[in-house]
Design an enzyme around this catalytic site. Structure first.
Site, PDB file in Angstrom:
ATOM      1  N   ASP A  37     -10.843   1.887   7.856  1.00 49.11           N
ATOM      2  CA  ASP A  37     -11.357   3.131   7.296  1.00 49.11           C
ATOM      3  C   ASP A  37     -12.567   3.563   8.131  1.00 49.11           C
ATOM      4  OD1 ASP A  37     -13.013   4.882   5.443  1.00 49.11           O
ATOM      5  OD2 ASP A  37     -11.330   4.451   4.119  1.00 49.11           O
TER       6      ASP A  37
ATOM      7  N   ALA B 103      -3.769   3.771 -15.873  1.00 48.60           N
ATOM      8  CA  ALA B 103      -2.428   4.331 -16.090  1.00 48.60           C
ATOM      9  C   ALA B 103      -1.582   4.194 -14.828  1.00 48.60           C
ATOM     10  CB  ALA B 103      -2.534   5.803 -16.484  1.00 48.60           C
TER      11      ALA B 103
ATOM     12  N   HIS C  44      -9.458   4.792  -1.344  1.00 45.89           N
ATOM     13  CA  HIS C  44      -9.329   4.252   0.006  1.00 45.89           C
ATOM     14  C   HIS C  44      -8.533   2.948  -0.007  1.00 45.89           C
ATOM     15  CE1 HIS C  44     -12.610   6.901   1.797  1.00 45.89           C
ATOM     16  NE2 HIS C  44     -12.707   7.109   0.494  1.00 45.89           N
TER      17      HIS C  44
END
Length: 463
Positions: free
Chosen positions: A127, A337, A22
């Site tokens: 949100d 990553a 989110h």
């Protein structure tokens, strides 16, 4: 997307839910709006703002500095240790963290709403899981509120149809196929507490008509969407990757540079997934058996405070000598990553994913085929849309077998389907074509571009 150069832009306050998928989507959208000249205020706990800034990819440092971050201090977070032996893959260890953060944010966010709206109108984008701020904004006439939905129209529709036992109006029945136990009871209790049905003028979706046009049209007819403006502005993540951090590139990118084009399977299961020991061993066996090149991101699931990220200590005894056995053909990444960079790289052909919508959008936008392994929430439905509707991926593990340890042979079989078999050639062609359509939709005249411009025009009239 092209940028506007208007003066006197209306200020925008963005309030994300404090979970990685989110935070990432809301920050990407904030950066996109900022690039169009809007003054952006991004408000969350100091811990989660740091997490969002630290992990965002694809933007320059100058872009990030244009956003005003409101780092709200909160007391120490409750313990949040992931459990690899949980009966489900949902990150239940974070529910108490989310509950604590939302509780401590409410009063500071309410003060911020009043402050930012005191001298001019304000656009609030939040949100749905942060509807506390939407409820408080409803009492301030100068605030125009929009919700940013972090799941696709398909998944939202499927939830609605399942809860109401409504039959699918489409010829196929993938929409109304029941997918039980996507979330544990403790999450639904938390969800109900958030009272997500706060008032708003419109809803923003990180999706595009290229991906799910029929589902967007159906969603617009549902009760909670009728009479509201719906803007499908996705993808909000960059399509041309720019590394805003100084210093050397991540070692996995240098490794990718040396691999043949479209030869690598990228394996990553998101930021909140904790797998049991036995399953990690089987994934390793499957990757080794496949004989395909791969990058596997293996890390511990997020805790409440990601600045204290820990290595997956148990992996050292689980995968003894694995690095040596796959040396030259596979690479392990232990820690965070640069996913967007990996997916955008020419050597990446496929993405084995948990199918969080953020990862789905990034993978599809970059034109890579998907190996779907859904874990919880919207992910089973996202995987179904990718495999059954768009046909740009294969299921690695069926949802019905979520309680079983998937054997290495099945992991190998799924990889072979995508990377070796004839059906994989066609699937990768469709994925490449879909990626091109998604990206072209963000250019002037494309559907996502026009939707973004429609949103900008709409909020500009609020000033």
């Amino acid at each position: 997307m092209g940028f506007l150069n208007r003066d006197n832009k209306i200020p925008i306050l963005v309030v994300p839910f404090p979970a990685q998928g989110h935070l990432n989507q809301l920050l990407h959208f904030s950066l996109l709006l900022s690039a169009h000249g809007f003054p952006i205020h991004f408000a969350s706990s100091s811990i989660h703002n740091h997490q969002a800034r630290h992990r965002v990819r694809g933007w320059t440092s100058a872009s990030l500095h244009k956003i005003t971050f409101h780092d709200i201090p909160i007391p120490s977070l409750p313990p949040s240790t992931p459990n690899p032996n949980s009966i489900h893959n949902f990150p239940s260890h974070l529910i108490s963290v989310w509950d604590s953060v939302i509780h401590h944010l409410r009063s500071p966010l309410s003060s911020l709403l009043h402050s930012l709206s005191s001298s001019s109108p304000l656009i609030l984008i939040h949100d749905p899981l942060m509807s506390i701020v939407g409820h408080d904004a409803a009492f301030i006439p100068s605030i125009h509120t929009f919700k940013f939905q972090c799941i696709p129209a398909f998944a939202k529709l499927a939830f609605i149809y399942e809860l109401s036992s409504k039959p699918s109006p489409m010829d196929n029945h993938i929409l109304s196929s029941p997918l039980p136990s996507c979330c544990p009871e403790e999450f639904w209790a938390f969800f109900m507490q958030q009272n997500c049905e706060s008032p708003c003028e419109g809803i923003l979706l990180n999706t595009s008509r290229t991906i799910e046009e029929p589902f967007i049209d159906l969603l617009a007819k549902e009760d909670d969407y009728v009479g509201k403006k719906i803007f499908t502005v996705g993808p909000v993540s960059p399509l041309t990757v720019t590394d805003y951090k100084s210093g050397p590139r991540h070692p996995c990118l240098a490794w990718l540079d040396k691999q043949p084009l479209k030869s690598v399977v990228y394996v990553a299961f998101g930021s909140t997934i904790t797998m049991p020991d036995e399953q990690l061993k089987e994934i390793a066996l499957g990757l080794e058996k496949s004989k395909q090149r791969f990058i596997w991101v293996l890390r511990e699931a997020d805790r409440g405070d990601t600045s204290k990220e820990e290595e997956l200590a148990r992996e050292k005894s689980l995968l003894l000598d694995f690095d040596k056995r796959v040396e030259g053909r596979g690479m392990m990444v232990r820690g965070w990553a640069p996913q967007l960079d990996i997916l955008a790289h020419g050597s990446t052909a496929a993405f084995m994913s948990h199918c969080g919508w953020n990862s789905c959008m990034e993978g599809m936008s970059m034109g890579v085929a998907m190996l779907t392994w859904p874990m919880h929430s919207d992910q089973p439905r996202n995987a179904l849309m990718i495999t059954a509707h768009l046909k740009v991926g294969v299921m690695v593990r069926e949802w019905e077998k979520r309680d079983e340890v998937l054997k290495g042979e099945k992991v190998d079989e799924a990889i072979q389907k995508v990377m070796v078999h004839e059906e994989g050639v066609e699937m990768r062609r469709r994925a490449k074509e879909l990626g091109e359509k998604i990206r072209s939709g963000t250019n002037e005249g494309g559907s996502s571009y026009e939707q973004l411009m429609a949103f900008i025009d709409h909020i500009s009239r609020c000033y």
